[in-house]
Design an enzyme around this catalytic site. Structure first.
Site, short mmCIF file in Angstrom:
data_model
loop_
_atom_site.label_atom_id
_atom_site.label_comp_id
_atom_site.label_asym_id
_atom_site.label_seq_id
_atom_site.Cartn_x
_atom_site.Cartn_y
_atom_site.Cartn_z
N TRP A 44 -64.38 10.63 53.92
CA TRP A 44 -64.86 11.10 52.62
C TRP A 44 -63.66 11.62 51.83
O TRP A 44 -63.04 12.63 52.22
CB TRP A 44 -65.90 12.20 52.82
CG TRP A 44 -66.32 13.01 51.63
CD1 TRP A 44 -66.27 14.38 51.52
CD2 TRP A 44 -66.93 12.55 50.41
NE1 TRP A 44 -66.79 14.78 50.31
CE2 TRP A 44 -67.19 13.67 49.59
CE3 TRP A 44 -67.25 11.28 49.91
CZ2 TRP A 44 -67.76 13.58 48.33
CZ3 TRP A 44 -67.82 11.18 48.65
CH2 TRP A 44 -68.07 12.32 47.87
N GLY A 45 -63.32 10.95 50.75
CA GLY A 45 -62.18 11.34 49.91
C GLY A 45 -62.60 12.45 48.97
O GLY A 45 -62.78 12.25 47.76
N SER A 46 -62.75 13.62 49.52
CA SER A 46 -63.39 14.77 48.86
C SER A 46 -62.55 15.37 47.72
O SER A 46 -61.39 15.72 47.92
CB SER A 46 -63.63 15.84 49.93
OG SER A 46 -63.91 17.08 49.34
N GLY A 47 -63.20 15.54 46.57
CA GLY A 47 -62.54 16.25 45.47
C GLY A 47 -62.41 17.73 45.76
O GLY A 47 -61.42 18.37 45.39
N PHE A 48 -63.39 18.27 46.45
CA PHE A 48 -63.36 19.69 46.80
C PHE A 48 -62.16 19.97 47.71
O PHE A 48 -61.40 20.92 47.49
CB PHE A 48 -64.67 20.06 47.51
CG PHE A 48 -64.74 21.49 47.95
CD1 PHE A 48 -65.27 22.47 47.13
CD2 PHE A 48 -64.27 21.87 49.21
CE1 PHE A 48 -65.32 23.79 47.53
CE2 PHE A 48 -64.33 23.19 49.62
CZ PHE A 48 -64.85 24.15 48.78
N ASP B 197 -62.45 23.17 42.20
CA ASP B 197 -62.93 21.78 42.17
C ASP B 197 -63.72 21.59 40.88
O ASP B 197 -64.95 21.58 40.88
CB ASP B 197 -63.82 21.55 43.40
CG ASP B 197 -64.47 20.17 43.43
OD1 ASP B 197 -63.91 19.24 42.82
OD2 ASP B 197 -65.53 20.05 44.06
N ASP C 297 -64.64 10.14 46.27
CA ASP C 297 -65.44 11.04 45.44
C ASP C 297 -64.82 11.02 44.03
O ASP C 297 -63.78 11.64 43.81
CB ASP C 297 -65.33 12.44 46.07
CG ASP C 297 -65.97 13.53 45.24
OD1 ASP C 297 -66.66 13.21 44.27
OD2 ASP C 297 -65.77 14.71 45.60
N ARG D 102 -74.96 9.81 42.57
CA ARG D 102 -75.21 11.14 43.12
C ARG D 102 -76.08 11.96 42.17
O ARG D 102 -75.72 12.15 41.00
CB ARG D 102 -73.87 11.83 43.37
CG ARG D 102 -73.97 13.31 43.66
CD ARG D 102 -72.66 13.79 44.24
NE ARG D 102 -72.50 15.22 44.18
CZ ARG D 102 -71.46 15.88 44.66
NH1 ARG D 102 -70.49 15.20 45.25
NH2 ARG D 102 -71.37 17.17 44.56
N HIS E 103 -78.02 15.95 46.67
CA HIS E 103 -77.31 17.17 47.08
C HIS E 103 -78.20 18.39 46.87
O HIS E 103 -79.00 18.43 45.93
CB HIS E 103 -76.03 17.31 46.25
CG HIS E 103 -74.93 18.05 46.95
ND1 HIS E 103 -75.02 18.49 48.25
CD2 HIS E 103 -73.70 18.43 46.52
CE1 HIS E 103 -73.90 19.09 48.58
NE2 HIS E 103 -73.07 19.09 47.56
C1 SPV Z 1 -66.78 17.19 47.73
O1 SPV Z 1 -66.53 17.31 48.94
O2 SPV Z 1 -65.89 17.16 46.87
C2 SPV Z 1 -68.16 17.05 47.28
C3 SPV Z 1 -69.23 17.61 48.12
O3 SPV Z 1 -68.37 16.54 46.21
S1 SPV Z 1 -69.55 19.20 47.51
O4 SPV Z 1 -68.31 19.96 47.50
O5 SPV Z 1 -70.54 19.77 48.40
O6 SPV Z 1 -70.08 19.09 46.16
MG MG Z 2 -66.72 16.47 45.00
#
Ligand code: SPV
Ligand code: MG
Length: 292
Positions: free
Chosen positions: A42-46, A56, A83, A157, A188
């Protein structure tokens, strides 16, 4: 013919084979996730935002995220789910964004129906403004039209539960995004129990598989998610960065307390371990073949 990462992800989704994805904020985290046996990254933005120590909330640029996705895809052999937050603009922007993520080696994108700039979903009292359903349908359709490989997966999403708009609105949006071409729907929730998500899943038509990010309701195990039937992918959204923070805090504190590295050393991965993770063996091979 070898199966590509894109085909691997799409065929798992279409055949109902449950997939697990671990967040990564850099290639090293992604290599460790692959080593641990996750099906995808998962290329997470967070996570990426956290690794830069900024919120984020579209503080980082698309280019910063894209460069990291390219670096992750180059070092891993499992599919990368990128993401892309809100898609960095409107449907026109999305049309230009998707080919860049595809060229960077991502096998899928997840795009959320919030307005740009976004606020992170799990923050209490976050600014959670959603765009109109039709507008987001246009963005989903633009994403699908812009992909070159038909196996590239587009996930829509739904942030209606995060925004407090209720089940009916969440289901309406999910249905509309699947109608517009989304291959899967990420739903979510930031409720501390799985009840809200389970209610959504029970109401879902099953038109396309669902994707869950159970950060807020960690008690929902993979087996329980499988038993709910309609979920194709579970994403562990921030466990790489949280593990890194925990480990660094503890080791840094011990070094300060001990006045040196004499006690932490034995408990840490060896330098050889890190060299291996850096791909040292491949470089040695190049040295023996080409350095004359
Ligand atoms: C992320 O991991 O960047 C997500 C998931 O988008 S969340 O942080 O739960 O929104
Ligand atoms: Mg994100």
């Amino acid at each position: 013919m070898t199966t590509t990462k894109h085909q691997q992800l799409r065929s798992a989704l279409e055949s109902g084979r449950f997939q697990t994805a671990m967040a990564a904020h850099n290639p090293l985290a992604a290599v460790l996730a692959e080593e641990a046996g996750f099906d995808a990254i998962w290329g997470s933005g967070f996570e990426l935002s956290a690794s830069f120590a900024v919120p984020d909330a579209n503080i980082l640029s698309m280019g910063q995220h894209l460069d990291m996705m390219r670096a992750i895809a180059q070092r891993t052999s499992i599919p990368l789910i990128a993401d892309i937050d809100t898609g960095f603009g409107n449907a026109i922007n999305v049309s230009y964004v998707i080919p860049q993520y595809e060229a960077a080696g991502a096998s899928a994108i997840v795009m959320e129906d919030k307005s740009f700039p976004k606020d992170t979903s799990l923050r209490s009292d976050g600014r959670q403004e959603l765009v109109r359903i039709e507008e987001f349908q246009g963005k989903i359709a633009a994403a699908c039209a812009a992909r070159h490989d038909p196996n590239f997966v587009v996930v829509g999403r739904v942030e209606a539960l995060i925004a407090g708009l209720g089940q009916e609105e969440a289901l309406r949006r999910a249905e509309a995004y699947a109608e517009a071409g989304a291959d899967a729907i990420l739903i979510h929730s930031k409720q501390k129990t799985p009840d809200e998500i389970v209610e959504f899943i029970n109401g879902w038509s099953g038109k396309v598989p669902l994707v869950l990010v159970p950060t807020a309701y960690p008690q929902l195990t993979e087996q329980a998610i499988r038993d709910l039937k309609k979920v194709g992918i579970v994403i562990y959204g921030n466990h790489a960065i949280r593990a890194a923070v925990q480990a660094m805090r503890s080791v840094f504190a011990q070094i300060r307390a001990d006045g040196g590295i004499q006690n932490v050393n034995a408990a840490l991965p060896t330098v050889k371990d890190i060299l291996d993770l850096q791909g040292d063996a491949a470089m040695r091979k190049l040295e023996s073949e080409f350095l004359r």
